[in-house]
Design a protein around this motif. Structure first.
Motif, PDB file in Angstrom:
ATOM      1  N   UNK A   1       0.933  -1.358  -0.007  1.00  0.00           N
ATOM      2  CA  UNK A   1      -0.042   0.129  -0.074  1.00  0.00           C
ATOM      3  C   UNK A   1       0.840   1.260  -0.007  1.00  0.00           C
ATOM      4  N   UNK A   2       0.466   2.100  -0.607  1.00  0.00           N
ATOM      5  CA  UNK A   2       1.006   3.704  -0.547  1.00  0.00           C
ATOM      6  C   UNK A   2       0.088   4.465   0.261  1.00  0.00           C
ATOM      7  N   UNK A   3       0.592   5.532   0.951  1.00  0.00           N
ATOM      8  CA  UNK A   3      -0.214   6.658   1.561  1.00  0.00           C
ATOM      9  C   UNK A   3       0.485   7.805   0.848  1.00  0.00           C
ATOM     10  N   UNK A   4      -0.272   8.750   0.197  1.00  0.00           N
ATOM     11  CA  UNK A   4       0.277  10.077  -0.345  1.00  0.00           C
ATOM     12  C   UNK A   4      -0.951  10.889  -0.235  1.00  0.00           C
ATOM     13  N   UNK A   5      -0.710  12.164   0.202  1.00  0.00           N
ATOM     14  CA  UNK A   5      -1.626  13.318   0.265  1.00  0.00           C
ATOM     15  C   UNK A   5      -2.525  12.823   1.151  1.00  0.00           C
ATOM     16  N   UNK A   6      -2.211  12.183   2.291  1.00  0.00           N
ATOM     17  CA  UNK A   6      -3.341  11.583   3.063  1.00  0.00           C
ATOM     18  C   UNK A   6      -4.650  10.782   2.617  1.00  0.00           C
ATOM     19  N   UNK A   7      -3.984  10.148   1.377  1.00  0.00           N
ATOM     20  CA  UNK A   7      -4.908   9.133   1.165  1.00  0.00           C
ATOM     21  C   UNK A   7      -4.209   7.843   0.951  1.00  0.00           C
TER      22      UNK A   7
END
Length: 222
Positions: free
Chosen positions: A46-52
């Motif tokens: 999983x990735x977390x980018x810009x609080x998504x």
């Protein structure tokens, strides 16, 4: 909001996601390339980018994400083109329910497991990326004589050696020897060689995740 406050808020959000995944299993987060990667047993799922939150997607779990209208992570290149990664947004229910989060995290993790299996030595010879284990790397998809020569300078002479290292480690080793001659196109080419895809497709779909993994490895190697 100050830069420090923003970083603290992002770190708190990532920790909240890790806590939500406790029914899925032990998860680690790593800050890199302006975001975070989420890992289980060393695999980024999983990735977390810009609080998504975005989960890894492949052909086998794509339908589950499409059925919920979950969009792929997209970005704009310096050339103004829009690219997408095979990481799709998590549904709203995953942020609110531990069981739902476990289900979606498992889907992303299984895709990561399948991707790892596709890169292991011993894949079927019918794969377009596979040649005899004793063959030089220049015989692999995307890799010509120039790429093979640079890899040889880094001590990577065979497909078996390349697969053992993986694309990111092999690229970093080559760049340290060859400097700017080893452009990021070589990273895309190496990943494509190991996964049976053209380097252009890798550059469009895996760019961010590969750069995050590269940044993480560079930090660990310093």
């Amino acid at each position: 909001m100050s830069t420090a406050s923003t970083a603290a808020a992002r770190a708190a959000f990532v920790q909240h996601l890790v806590d939500l995944m406790k029914r899925f299993g032990p998860v680690r987060s790593r800050a890199m390339f302006g975001g975070h990667g989420l890992y289980r047993e060393g695999l980024m799922f999983a990735l977390v980018l810009d609080e998504r939150l975005y989960f890894k997607v492949d052909d086998q779990n794509q339908a589950a994400f499409d059925q919920h209208g979950l969009k792929a992570f997209s970005y704009v290149t310096k050339a103004g083109k829009t690219g997408q990664l095979r990481y799709h947004e998590a549904p709203a229910e995953a942020y609110e329910d531990l069981d739902a989060m476990a289900v979606w995290a498992q889907r992303g993790y299984e895709a990561a497991l399948r991707a790892q299996g596709a890169r292991r030595p011993g894949r079927k010879a019918s794969s377009p990326a596979t040649v005899a284990p004793s063959a030089g790397v220049a015989g692999l998809r995307n890799l010509g004589a120039a790429s093979g020569a640079m890899l040889a300078q880094a001590g990577i002479h065979t497909e078996a050696q390349l697969r053992e290292l993986g694309a990111v480690r092999a690229y970093l080793a080559t760049r340290r020897v060859c400097g700017s001659r080893a452009s990021l196109n070589l990273l895309w080419a190496l990943e494509g060689a190991l996964s049976g895809r053209p380097w252009q497709q890798v550059a469009e779909t895996d760019r961010v995740s590969l750069l995050m993994a590269l940044e993480d490895l560079e930090r660990l190697s310093d």
